[in-house]
Design an enzyme around this catalytic site. Structure first.
Site, short mmCIF file in Angstrom:
data_model
loop_
_atom_site.label_atom_id
_atom_site.label_comp_id
_atom_site.label_asym_id
_atom_site.label_seq_id
_atom_site.Cartn_x
_atom_site.Cartn_y
_atom_site.Cartn_z
N ASP A 208 -6.49 11.99 19.23
CA ASP A 208 -7.61 12.43 20.30
C ASP A 208 -8.07 13.60 19.71
O ASP A 208 -7.70 14.26 18.73
CB ASP A 208 -7.11 13.01 21.69
CG ASP A 208 -6.21 13.87 21.51
OD1 ASP A 208 -6.51 14.99 21.93
OD2 ASP A 208 -4.94 14.02 21.27
N ASP A 210 -9.71 17.30 20.24
CA ASP A 210 -8.91 18.41 21.39
C ASP A 210 -9.86 18.62 22.20
O ASP A 210 -11.14 18.17 22.40
CB ASP A 210 -8.81 19.47 20.46
CG ASP A 210 -7.48 20.56 21.15
OD1 ASP A 210 -6.64 19.81 21.45
OD2 ASP A 210 -7.86 21.72 21.30
#
Length: 288
Positions: A208, A210
């Site tokens: 992902d 952050d």
């Protein structure tokens, strides 16, 4: 010296097709119990050891992972090369979920972990100016590219304590520092591997962006889980190619990782604590 590859990672990594003579072994360590038993076997004719960093079933938080016991146990098994495989967040738009990063630098922001095998009674200082092994990183990069993974060579890993994720302010600060990925487990793991004179490479699997990213809050947990599962498949493909690249026999590390303690121990022999020296038998027996 015979090559023995150690893989530290999650449960999906050690479910390897083609692992021969597979057996879970318990290794006693004077530094406590490792995260779990260690899966040993041979892959492509090369000895392998797989250690679940958080334990099977994910029982250890990043803070409570027994890092010293893990590295000591791998050293006792004869591991010559450690590849760390871990999930990370990305600070760079061009390092996207599903991409891998071959880490070469760290900023250690952890604070609640034992970070050295050495201490009162036997003091040693090793260099971690270059905390990963370039030779081993070369092999990981080649294996990843051969597996068709989008892989970025070089990057700085911000090691945070956790277990909570970053605030937006922290995330933006780490980006301003020039960090590329963020995780919770590669420190003190890399430092301890250096103290144990084991070559170490870090493969960061991006799950992902952050919290700095404007779309971060819109990411559904199912997307992250799907990315995690896809990364696990890619990681197995990478690991499966390492034996052919590293070979069955291993020359001394050209970067000196396996000789890191040569001039590191500072305590005079007659001043060394016998109890601590006894605990260091696997890690530092070569120089003690």
């Amino acid at each position: 010296m015979q090559t023995k590859i150690g893989i530290i990672g999650g449960s999906g990594i050690y479910e390897m097709d083609g692992l021969e003579n597979a057996a879970w072994v318990n290794v006693d360590s004077p530094w406590g119990a490792p995260s779990d038993a260690i899966l040993t076997g041979t892959l492509g004719g090369v000895d392998m050891a797989f250690l679940p960093r958080h334990g099977r079933g994910h029982v250890h938080s990043p803070t409570t992972v027994p890092y010293r016991a893990n590295i000591d146990a791998l050293k006792r098994l004869g591991v010559t090369d450690i590849i760390s495989i871990s999930a990370c967040g990305s600070f760079r738009e061009d390092r996207a979920p599903g991409d891998f990063v071959i880490v070469d630098q760290f900023i250690d922001r952890t604070f609640a972990r034992e970070k050295s095998f050495f201490g009162t009674g036997c003091v040693a200082h090793v260099s971690v100016a270059h905390p990963t092994c370039e030779r081993l990183s070369d092999a990981c990069e080649a294996a990843g590219r051969d597996a068709g993974i989008t892989i970025h060579r070089g990057g700085t890993y911000l090691a945070m304590e956790g277990p909570q994720f970053s605030s937006i302010a922290e995330s933006k600060m780490y980006r301003s520092w020039g960090c590329d990925v963020i995780g919770m487990t590669n420190m003190p793991e890399a430092k301890l591997a250096r103290e144990a004179e084991i070559c170490y490479a870090s493969v960061a699997m991006i799950t992902d962006y952050d919290s700095w990213h404007p779309d971060h809050g819109a990411v559904d947990i199912t997307e992250i889980i799907a990315t995690l599962q896809g990364n696990g498949t890619k990681a197995r493909d990478l690991v499966a190619r390492l034996p052919a690249l590293l070979g069955t026999m291993r020359a001394p590390c050209p970067h000196g990782c396996d000789r890191a303690l040569e001039y590191a121990v500072m305590t005079a022999p007659d001043k060394r604590d016998p109890a601590l020296v006894a605990k260091l038998d696997a890690v530092a027996g070569r120089v003690l």
